[in-house]
Design a protein around this motif. Structure first.
Motif, short mmCIF file in Angstrom:
data_model
loop_
_atom_site.label_atom_id
_atom_site.label_comp_id
_atom_site.label_asym_id
_atom_site.label_seq_id
_atom_site.Cartn_x
_atom_site.Cartn_y
_atom_site.Cartn_z
N ILE A 106 0.84 -1.21 0.00
CA ILE A 106 0.00 0.00 0.00
C ILE A 106 0.87 1.25 0.00
N ALA A 107 1.93 1.24 0.81
CA ALA A 107 2.83 2.40 0.91
C ALA A 107 3.45 2.72 -0.45
N LYS A 108 3.74 1.70 -1.25
CA LYS A 108 4.37 1.90 -2.56
C LYS A 108 3.39 2.52 -3.56
N ARG A 109 2.08 2.34 -3.34
CA ARG A 109 1.08 2.77 -4.32
C ARG A 109 0.38 4.08 -3.96
N LYS A 110 0.70 4.66 -2.80
CA LYS A 110 -0.10 5.79 -2.35
C LYS A 110 0.50 7.17 -2.65
N ASP A 111 1.50 7.23 -3.52
CA ASP A 111 2.12 8.52 -3.85
C ASP A 111 1.11 9.52 -4.43
N LYS A 112 0.28 9.05 -5.38
CA LYS A 112 -0.70 9.93 -6.01
C LYS A 112 -1.72 10.44 -4.99
N LEU A 113 -2.12 9.55 -4.08
CA LEU A 113 -3.09 9.94 -3.06
C LEU A 113 -2.47 10.98 -2.12
N ASP A 114 -1.20 10.78 -1.76
CA ASP A 114 -0.51 11.75 -0.89
C ASP A 114 -0.41 13.12 -1.56
N THR A 115 -0.09 13.10 -2.86
CA THR A 115 0.02 14.35 -3.62
C THR A 115 -1.34 15.07 -3.66
N PHE A 116 -2.40 14.28 -3.91
CA PHE A 116 -3.74 14.85 -3.94
C PHE A 116 -4.11 15.45 -2.58
N TYR A 117 -3.83 14.72 -1.52
CA TYR A 117 -4.17 15.17 -0.16
C TYR A 117 -3.42 16.46 0.19
N SER A 118 -2.17 16.54 -0.26
CA SER A 118 -1.35 17.74 0.01
C SER A 118 -1.89 18.97 -0.72
N SER A 119 -2.59 18.74 -1.83
CA SER A 119 -3.10 19.86 -2.62
C SER A 119 -4.39 20.45 -2.04
N LEU A 120 -4.99 19.76 -1.05
CA LEU A 120 -6.25 20.21 -0.48
C LEU A 120 -6.04 21.32 0.55
N THR A 121 -7.09 22.09 0.73
CA THR A 121 -7.05 23.11 1.79
C THR A 121 -7.27 22.43 3.14
N LYS A 122 -7.02 23.17 4.21
CA LYS A 122 -7.21 22.62 5.55
C LYS A 122 -8.66 22.20 5.76
N ALA A 123 -9.60 23.00 5.27
CA ALA A 123 -11.03 22.69 5.41
C ALA A 123 -11.38 21.42 4.67
N GLU A 124 -10.79 21.22 3.49
CA GLU A 124 -11.08 20.01 2.69
C GLU A 124 -10.50 18.76 3.36
N ARG A 125 -9.32 18.90 3.97
CA ARG A 125 -8.75 17.76 4.69
C ARG A 125 -9.62 17.38 5.88
N LEU A 126 -10.12 18.39 6.58
CA LEU A 126 -11.01 18.13 7.72
C LEU A 126 -12.29 17.43 7.26
N ALA A 127 -12.77 17.79 6.07
CA ALA A 127 -13.98 17.17 5.52
C ALA A 127 -13.75 15.66 5.29
N ILE A 128 -12.56 15.31 4.77
CA ILE A 128 -12.24 13.90 4.53
C ILE A 128 -12.11 13.16 5.86
N GLU A 129 -11.46 13.77 6.83
CA GLU A 129 -11.31 13.13 8.15
C GLU A 129 -12.68 12.88 8.79
N LYS A 130 -13.58 13.85 8.65
CA LYS A 130 -14.93 13.72 9.20
C LYS A 130 -15.67 12.58 8.49
N TYR A 131 -15.46 12.47 7.18
CA TYR A 131 -16.09 11.41 6.38
C TYR A 131 -15.66 10.03 6.87
N PHE A 132 -14.34 9.87 7.11
CA PHE A 132 -13.83 8.58 7.57
C PHE A 132 -14.34 8.24 8.98
N LYS A 133 -14.41 9.26 9.85
CA LYS A 133 -14.90 9.02 11.21
C LYS A 133 -16.36 8.58 11.18
#
Length: 324
Positions: A106-133
């Motif tokens: 999984i660690a080898k395949r998640k580069d694109k996801l990490d890049t996408f996550y880094s491009s999000l605003t703080k509010a958007e990251r919080l939205a994803i965290e809330k979704y997972f919770k």
């Protein structure tokens, strides 16, 4: 009938950018098939579906779609997020990875996801965290969705399950029950993607499970076991050297094909000969007589001409009525 073709139910209301040839053949066949047309009318009446199917807004706002949307994230970013998750967790490399190697793969395949996550605003990251919770708190999401208010595609499909099984059994293969459901209920259809005939497995448990599954369904299965590391050239050479044996053995395996009629096949061939090779109708008839000696229809030049006309008319109607 206007048909909306989509790649993934989650990604509604986005339509498929490229409609596969398999989808066009499948729908072209169904739209001219009297048996399907009659069944569609009967099932819509039996299950309380509107005469012309539910409007797409009902599907867009269904419990299943809403359950996968991320509040605070645009639809485009939600789509990209789920697509990147699928690329990781639904890849063969991850599905068939040994348990002790899973995190490493999984660690080898998640580069694109990490890049996408880094491009999000703080509010958007919080939205994803809330979704997972929220999802983690709902251990039985199916039970939750049953108790949730609103239209449920799952509930309707379950209600129609037996009827859908009987309908798809009329055709081959019958794995398209969900596509038939979407077509009947919403005039929508999931884009057919040709399935890979190969499956790579690395554990004894996975191999045994696959064999047992096919035995249960009384289906034939072929397997090539590799016991040690080999080069691409070695594997290719082995297949070439043993191809005659493999080809003979594969006669026992099922053929993968999509529902289509002989008339449709011949119609397409007539259109290709007429439009692309500029053949005259009598020349096309001569060609077809040699290819289909057991079909008396092809000997009639007027039948060839009329089949060409009908095919072009149906193709124009199909192209006009499908939405992409």
């Amino acid at each position: 009938m206007k048909i909306t073709i989509f790649d993934n139910l989650l990604f509604f209301p986005h339509r498929a950018k490229v409609v596969s040839l398999e989808t066009e053949n499948f729908l072209h066949f169904l739209l001219e098939d009297e048996y399907f047309q009659n069944k569609q009318k009967l099932l819509r009446k039996k299950h309380g579906i509107p005469k012309n199917g539910y409007p797409l807004d009902v599907l867009y706002n269904s419990i299943e779609i809403r359950g996968d949307l991320i509040e605070g994230l645009s639809f485009e970013k939600t789509e990209e997020f789920h697509r990147l998750l699928d690329e990781i967790f639904r890849s063969d490399e991850v599905i068939f990875a040994p348990k002790d190697k899973l995190l490493e793969v999984i660690a080898k395949r998640k580069d694109k996801l990490d890049t996408f996550y880094s491009s999000l605003t703080k509010a958007e990251r919080l939205a994803i965290e809330k979704y997972f919770k929220k999802n983690k708190a709902q251990e039985d999401s199916l039970k939750h969705r049953k108790n949730e208010e609103g239209f449920s595609t799952y509930a309707l499909e379950e209600k129609m399950k037996k009827d859908l099984e009987r309908l798809t059994a009329h055709y081959s293969p019958s794995i398209f029950a969900s596509q038939f459901f979407m077509l009947i209920a919403f005039n929508a259809f999931q884009n057919i993607r040709p399935q890979d005939s190969f499956l790579f497995m690395t554990t004894n448990e996975d191999i045994l499970d696959e064999v047992q599954k096919h035995q249960k369904d009384k289906e034939s299965i072929g397997a090539l076991l590799v016991y040690e590391q080999v080069t691409k050239n070695q594997l290719t050479k082995w297949i070439e050297d043993n191809w005659k044996i493999l080809k003979d053995l594969m006669q026992e395996l099922p053929k993968v094909s999509f529902p289509k009629s002989t008339v449709l096949d011949i119609s397409k061939e007539i259109a290709d000969l007429r439009d692309k090779k500029r053949k005259k109708f009598w020349e096309i008839a001569d060609h077809l007589i040699d290819k289909y000696p057991d079909d008396p229809r092809v000997t009639d030049e007027s039948w060839v001409k009329e089949t060409y006309r009908r095919y072009k008319n149906r193709l124009r109607a199909f192209t006009k009525n499908k939405q992409q």
